[in-house]
Scaffold this active site. Structure first.
Site, PDB file in Angstrom:
ATOM      1  N   THR A  12       3.265  14.259  43.713  1.00 23.21           N
ATOM      2  CA  THR A  12       3.662  14.256  42.410  1.00 23.21           C
ATOM      3  C   THR A  12       5.495  14.251  41.915  1.00 23.21           C
ATOM      4  OG1 THR A  12       2.083  14.747  41.792  1.00 23.21           O
ATOM      5  CG2 THR A  12       3.343  14.471  40.383  1.00 23.21           C
ATOM      6  N   VAL A  13       5.944  15.355  42.821  1.00 25.57           N
ATOM      7  CA  VAL A  13       7.498  15.882  42.099  1.00 25.57           C
ATOM      8  C   VAL A  13       8.325  15.181  43.181  1.00 25.57           C
ATOM      9  CG1 VAL A  13       9.410  16.971  42.238  1.00 25.57           C
ATOM     10  CG2 VAL A  13       7.108  17.841  41.408  1.00 25.57           C
ATOM     11  N   LYS A 103       8.723  27.779  42.725  1.00 28.94           N
ATOM     12  CA  LYS A 103       9.489  29.283  42.645  1.00 28.94           C
ATOM     13  C   LYS A 103       8.422  30.730  42.819  1.00 28.94           C
ATOM     14  CE  LYS A 103       5.812  27.338  40.198  1.00 28.94           C
ATOM     15  NZ  LYS A 103       5.434  25.867  39.939  1.00 28.94           N
ATOM     16  N   GLY A 132      10.937  23.649  35.055  1.00 29.87           N
ATOM     17  CA  GLY A 132      10.166  21.581  34.904  1.00 29.87           C
ATOM     18  C   GLY A 132      11.971  21.357  34.665  1.00 29.87           C
ATOM     19  N   LYS A 203       8.163  32.813  37.620  1.00 28.72           N
ATOM     20  CA  LYS A 203       9.279  32.511  36.841  1.00 28.72           C
ATOM     21  C   LYS A 203      10.199  33.285  36.087  1.00 28.72           C
ATOM     22  CE  LYS A 203       7.112  28.424  36.212  1.00 28.72           C
ATOM     23  NZ  LYS A 203       5.761  27.385  35.721  1.00 28.72           N
ATOM     24  N   GLY A 309       5.268  18.269  35.293  1.00 27.85           N
ATOM     25  CA  GLY A 309       5.825  16.505  36.159  1.00 27.85           C
ATOM     26  C   GLY A 309       6.194  15.486  36.976  1.00 27.85           C
TER      27      GLY A 309
END
Ligand code: HSE
Length: 456
Positions: A12-13, A103, A132, A203, A309
């Protein structure tokens, strides 16, 4: 095309990143000088979410990308700990800058990765690793660098925020919303990293390290997830003027610098928290993330936006690529070449070590001291179930008092399964004292304490 990117991963990324790199029109003009040169994938046959030019080289040989002498920057978006860690280290050893969204790897192996990067004179940038598409890493490194940061408090996990927001709106249980979120693709089939707070802990460890100028041992980050948050607690919190959020917090615990390192003692923690409805983070709902940063002298600054996303994460990744490209372009004039040239050009220190931009590179050496959770001073919410006898509330109050726990309110809400349901809110108290009082209360005959939550 003078600046070459090797992309590790086309999920996806990765596909989102390729999409931006292949379509530079109306974006920053420097993008026109960046070439998506090679892509490393696990399988060549998988259908892809991005249309790639026929001449773009896809390979399953990831090593060939991190060692390719033509590549300037390796973008790691394969995720997970290995082989991501080894590939990043190998890329660094071959003089390549690294951009990563990972991360988990940075929170665990950041010391090793940044030490190697500083030795090699390359950058490891990670805007996409936290929240993100929200710019927060670069603001911490650059825009807010004049400040003494006092606190970072954020909603940095979209999955849990989505689940808690729906529990709040619908009055549903954690289990039913999780199952629905999984069916809709908002939660992973194995939701552990999200719902148990581990993703948020990674994170906040990264943000704390940047904000407080020291390395963070992930094992010292106190971490609780949202599995134990019940519909009853959300309903009571609502009546009392709160919403429940999974907050990741890093806070300067004391003005006194730690003797050995000169670093402040910190609290770094992730747990579900009662947040007053008027608090800036209370209205952050659904999959959105937000990070509230308090600095001296800026005061409070809040960053809000999409925390995951393809598009948002790729936006952060490509900004890091552009940052590196801009530095190399200035460092070398218009003739951009391979990154290993940095060490051979003008950008070297007297000892011959490559010179990196101190606002972009990560040069922390010492570890921050993190206070144990028992030393935290905070307010608590507790829900207690007991037989409905005269004197029960008095007995609870006396027990809290004997442990130096001052109560703000203690209310019998009603009956649940024929037992009195009592909700207690404390003033600011030491966690260790509160836990000792609870242990004693739990030993009372027919008393249970189904919920304990901290309050902002
Ligand atoms: N799993 C994360 C979340 C997204 O739910 O926010 C990636 O960091």
């Amino acid at each position: 095309m003078a600046f070459k990117v090797g992309l590790l991963g086309l999920g996806t990324v990765g596909a989102g990143t390729a999409e931006i790199l292949l379509n530079p029109a109306q974006r920053h003009p420097l993008l026109q000088e960046i070439e998506l040169y090679r892509i490393g994938v696990r399988s060549l046959d998988k259908p892809r979410a991005v249309k790639l030019p026929p001449d773009l080289l896809l390979t399953t040989d990831l090593d060939a990308i991190v060692t390719d002498p033509n590549i300037d920057v390796v973008v790691e978006v394969i995720g997970g700990l290995e082989p991501a860690r080894s590939l990043m280290l190998k890329a660094i050893a071959h003089g390549k800058h690294v951009v990563t969204a990972n991360k988990a790897a940075i929170a665990r192996f950041g010391d090793e990765i940044f030490t190697a990067a500083n030795e090699a004179g390359v950058y490891v940038l990670l805007e996409a690793a936290v929240a993100g598409g929200i710019p927060v890493i670069e603001p911490l490194k650059q825009s807010l660098c004049a400040n003494r940061i006092q606190m970072i408090m954020g909603i940095v996990n979209g999955t849990t925020n989505y689940i808690l927001s729906r529990m709040q709106m619908e009055g549903s249980s954690f289990e039913s919303v999780l199952a629905d979120a999984q069916a809709l693709g908002y939660a992973e089939a194995d939701p552990t990293a999200d719902v148990d707070g581990l993703d948020a802990a990674d994170k906040i460890a990264i943000l704390a390290s940047l904000a407080f100028g020291g390395r963070i041992k992930l094992a010292e980050v106190h971490c609780e997830g949202i599995r134990q948050v019940s519909a009853a607690d959300i309903a009571y919190a609502e009546k009392l003027g709160f919403v429940i959020k999974l907050l990741a917090t890093a806070k300067r615990d004391s003005q006194i610098a730690h003797e050995d390192s000169g670093l402040a003692q910190l609290q770094v923690r992730v747990h579900p928290t009662l947040v007053p409805k008027i608090h800036p983070l209370a209205s952050v709902n659904g999959v959105f993330n937000a990070i509230l940063i308090e600095g001296d002298p800026v005061g409070q600054v809040m960053f809000y936006g999409p925390g995951a996303g393809a598009g948002p994460t790729a936006s952060a990744i490509v900004s890091d690529i552009l940052n590196i490209a801009a530095i190399l372009k200035v460092g070398r004039g218009s003739n951009m070449g391979r990154s290993s040239n940095v060490a051979q050009g003008n950008n070297v220190q007297a000892d011959g070590k490559p010179l990196l931009d101190p606002l972009l590179a990560c040069s922390h050496q010492d570890y921050c001291t993190i206070a144990p959770i028992s030393d935290l001073v905070t307010r608590f919410y507790a829900r207690v179930l007991t037989h409905d006898h005269p004197g029960v509330i008095g007995k609870l109050g006396t027990c809290f008092g004997s442990h130096n726990v001052s109560l703000e309110s203690i209310v019998q809400i009603g009956l649940r399964n024929d037992r009195a349901e009592i909700v207690v809110i404390t003033h600011h108290v030491r966690e260790g004292n509160f836990r000792a009082a609870l242990e004693e209360i739990r030993s009372f005959e027919s008393v249970t304490v189904p919920s304990v939550l901290r309050v902002v």
